[in-house]
Design an enzyme around this catalytic site. Sequence first.
Site, PDB file in Angstrom:
ATOM      1  N   ARG A  78       0.829  -1.225   0.000  1.00 16.48           N
ATOM      2  CA  ARG A  78       0.000   0.000   0.000  1.00 16.48           C
ATOM      3  C   ARG A  78       0.856   1.265   0.000  1.00 16.48           C
ATOM      4  NH1 ARG A  78      -4.659   0.451   4.199  1.00 16.48           N
ATOM      5  NH2 ARG A  78      -3.027  -0.213   5.624  1.00 16.48           N
ATOM      6  N   ARG A 110      -2.610  -6.110  14.513  1.00 18.43           N
ATOM      7  CA  ARG A 110      -3.869  -5.442  14.112  1.00 18.43           C
ATOM      8  C   ARG A 110      -4.949  -6.481  13.815  1.00 18.43           C
ATOM      9  NH1 ARG A 110      -1.437  -1.894   9.474  1.00 18.43           N
ATOM     10  NH2 ARG A 110      -3.590  -1.642   8.806  1.00 18.43           N
TER      11      ARG A 110
HETATM   12  P1  AP5 Z   1      -7.370  -0.306   1.915  1.00 14.16           P
HETATM   13  O1  AP5 Z   1      -8.638   0.054   1.209  1.00 14.16           O
HETATM   14  O2  AP5 Z   1      -6.405   0.777   2.230  1.00 14.16           O
HETATM   15  O3  AP5 Z   1      -7.684  -1.185   3.218  1.00 14.16           O
HETATM   16  P2  AP5 Z   1      -8.467  -0.798   4.538  1.00 14.16           P
HETATM   17  O4  AP5 Z   1      -9.540  -1.834   4.749  1.00 14.16           O
HETATM   18  O5  AP5 Z   1      -8.877   0.622   4.538  1.00 14.16           O
HETATM   19  O6  AP5 Z   1      -7.319  -1.134   5.577  1.00 14.16           O
HETATM   20  P3  AP5 Z   1      -6.660  -0.276   6.752  1.00 14.16           P
HETATM   21  O7  AP5 Z   1      -5.286  -0.852   6.939  1.00 14.16           O
HETATM   22  O8  AP5 Z   1      -6.778   1.183   6.492  1.00 14.16           O
HETATM   23  O9  AP5 Z   1      -7.570  -0.693   7.938  1.00 14.16           O
HETATM   24  P4  AP5 Z   1      -7.286  -0.566   9.424  1.00 14.16           P
HETATM   25  O10 AP5 Z   1      -8.616  -0.780   9.978  1.00 14.16           O
HETATM   26  O11 AP5 Z   1      -6.208  -1.462   9.914  1.00 14.16           O
HETATM   27  O12 AP5 Z   1      -6.632   0.902   9.564  1.00 14.16           O
HETATM   28  P5  AP5 Z   1      -7.231   2.309  10.013  1.00 14.16           P
HETATM   29  O13 AP5 Z   1      -6.527   3.349   9.266  1.00 14.16           O
HETATM   30  O14 AP5 Z   1      -8.707   2.289  10.021  1.00 14.16           O
HETATM   31  O15 AP5 Z   1      -6.642  -1.435   1.011  1.00 14.16           O
HETATM   32  C1  AP5 Z   1      -5.367  -1.943   1.381  1.00 14.16           C
HETATM   33  C2  AP5 Z   1      -4.477  -2.074   0.126  1.00 14.16           C
HETATM   34  O16 AP5 Z   1      -5.049  -3.045  -0.750  1.00 14.16           O
HETATM   35  C3  AP5 Z   1      -4.365  -0.771  -0.688  1.00 14.16           C
HETATM   36  O17 AP5 Z   1      -3.060  -0.667  -1.163  1.00 14.16           O
HETATM   37  C4  AP5 Z   1      -5.337  -0.976  -1.867  1.00 14.16           C
HETATM   38  O18 AP5 Z   1      -4.901  -0.297  -3.037  1.00 14.16           O
HETATM   39  C5  AP5 Z   1      -5.319  -2.489  -2.039  1.00 14.16           C
HETATM   40  N1  AP5 Z   1      -6.621  -3.024  -2.449  1.00 14.16           N
HETATM   41  C6  AP5 Z   1      -7.832  -2.692  -1.905  1.00 14.16           C
HETATM   42  N2  AP5 Z   1      -8.830  -3.395  -2.501  1.00 14.16           N
HETATM   43  C7  AP5 Z   1      -8.202  -4.187  -3.441  1.00 14.16           C
HETATM   44  C8  AP5 Z   1      -8.683  -5.156  -4.362  1.00 14.16           C
HETATM   45  N3  AP5 Z   1      -9.972  -5.450  -4.464  1.00 14.16           N
HETATM   46  N4  AP5 Z   1      -7.780  -5.770  -5.165  1.00 14.16           N
HETATM   47  C9  AP5 Z   1      -6.449  -5.494  -5.052  1.00 14.16           C
HETATM   48  N5  AP5 Z   1      -5.938  -4.583  -4.195  1.00 14.16           N
HETATM   49  C10 AP5 Z   1      -6.807  -3.941  -3.382  1.00 14.16           C
HETATM   50  O19 AP5 Z   1      -6.765   2.354  11.564  1.00 14.16           O
HETATM   51  C11 AP5 Z   1      -5.399   2.406  11.910  1.00 14.16           C
HETATM   52  C12 AP5 Z   1      -5.227   2.385  13.414  1.00 14.16           C
HETATM   53  O20 AP5 Z   1      -5.830   3.561  14.000  1.00 14.16           O
HETATM   54  C13 AP5 Z   1      -5.884   1.207  14.156  1.00 14.16           C
HETATM   55  O21 AP5 Z   1      -5.062   0.060  14.118  1.00 14.16           O
HETATM   56  C14 AP5 Z   1      -6.042   1.802  15.560  1.00 14.16           C
HETATM   57  O22 AP5 Z   1      -4.821   1.802  16.280  1.00 14.16           O
HETATM   58  C15 AP5 Z   1      -6.411   3.258  15.273  1.00 14.16           C
HETATM   59  N6  AP5 Z   1      -7.883   3.472  15.190  1.00 14.16           N
HETATM   60  C16 AP5 Z   1      -8.594   3.822  14.065  1.00 14.16           C
HETATM   61  N7  AP5 Z   1      -9.903   3.911  14.349  1.00 14.16           N
HETATM   62  C17 AP5 Z   1     -10.037   3.603  15.661  1.00 14.16           C
HETATM   63  C18 AP5 Z   1     -11.156   3.490  16.534  1.00 14.16           C
HETATM   64  N8  AP5 Z   1     -12.412   3.691  16.102  1.00 14.16           N
HETATM   65  N9  AP5 Z   1     -10.916   3.140  17.809  1.00 14.16           N
HETATM   66  C19 AP5 Z   1      -9.665   2.942  18.272  1.00 14.16           C
HETATM   67  N10 AP5 Z   1      -8.568   3.021  17.517  1.00 14.16           N
HETATM   68  C20 AP5 Z   1      -8.744   3.341  16.213  1.00 14.16           C
HETATM   69 MG    MG Z   2      -8.193   2.340   5.603  1.00 17.50          MG
END
Ligand code: AP5
Ligand code: MG
Length: 226
Positions: A138, A182
């Site tokens: 990513r 995660r």
């Molecule tokens: P992408 O769409 O970026 O994946 P995503 O589901 O958004 O994954 P994240 O890693 O962002 O989810 P997350 O929940 O771990 O992180 P977040 O930022 O929310 O796709 C991934 C890759 O695959 C990309 O390169 C894309 O191009 C590719 N791709 C997508 N679809 C594809 C397909 N169909 N085919 C091929 N390639 C594809 O959270 C981060 C951290 O923040 C958490 O770990 C936590 O510490 C904190 N946090 C956030 N929200 C909270 C909350 N509500 N409470 C407490 N802590 C929180």
């Molecule tokens: Mg995301």
Amino acid sequence: MTNNNHKAPHYLIIMGPPGSGKGTRCPALVKHFGIAHLSTGDMLRKVASSGTTLGTQISQIIDSGKFVDDVTMEKMLREYIMNDKTCMTAGFVLDGFPRTVKQAEMLDTLMQDLKGSIQKVILCEIPDSLIIRRICGRLVHPASGRTYHEEFCPPAVAMRDDVTGDALVRRADDNPETIGKRLETYHEQTAPLIEYYAKKGILVRVDTSGGIDENLTEFLSAIESK
Ligand code: AP5
Ligand code: MG
């Protein structure tokens, strides 16, 4: 073109494990429904890069693969929504919130305050085995949240955002060790929400293991249908 003129707000949640494609699917929802994309991960990363004490604490939590506490998250989200015109008039898709049952209960209260309710919860389903490859390739544009993949969705010019030409970066938590943590946290604390929303009859399961734009029309009609 958006569908939101003179309609009641759309309130959606997109959930699923890390790397399941939540952020990637959101621009289609934003364009189709004319709503705001609220990624709590993006909001936290902005605070983390601010150089403040709070930023350092948040950065450490994200890098450990654990969650920021529920009260801080609810406060941050509530303040954002109440001060954002698109959220208040057209609605939003929540990407990354709620992540615990407690956060889901807090969201129920917030929705009562907004005099609305969540219409659909989209669950992105993908086998854990695909996740590491997706996340390790990513590339992100921090200012906009636009996401690329070096193999599956490369930018037109290597390491440059297609729209602004700015440099793309890798997220600090996108390494095999943190991804394992995660995923563990997701299965322990977030997966129970599948049952929580299935019981309310608003859960829509979407297979996101195929190509990036695969089933886009079916995806949007599943969300529109009752
Ligand atoms: P992408 O769409 O970026 O994946 P995503 O589901 O958004 O994954 P994240 O890693 O962002 O989810 P997350 O929940 O771990 O992180 P977040 O930022 O929310 O796709 C991934 C890759 O695959 C990309 O390169 C894309 O191009 C590719 N791709 C997508 N679809 C594809 C397909 N169909 N085919 C091929 N390639 C594809 O959270 C981060 C951290 O923040 C958490 O770990 C936590 O510490 C904190 N946090 C956030 N929200 C909270 C909350 N509500 N409470 C407490 N802590 C929180
Ligand atoms: Mg995301």
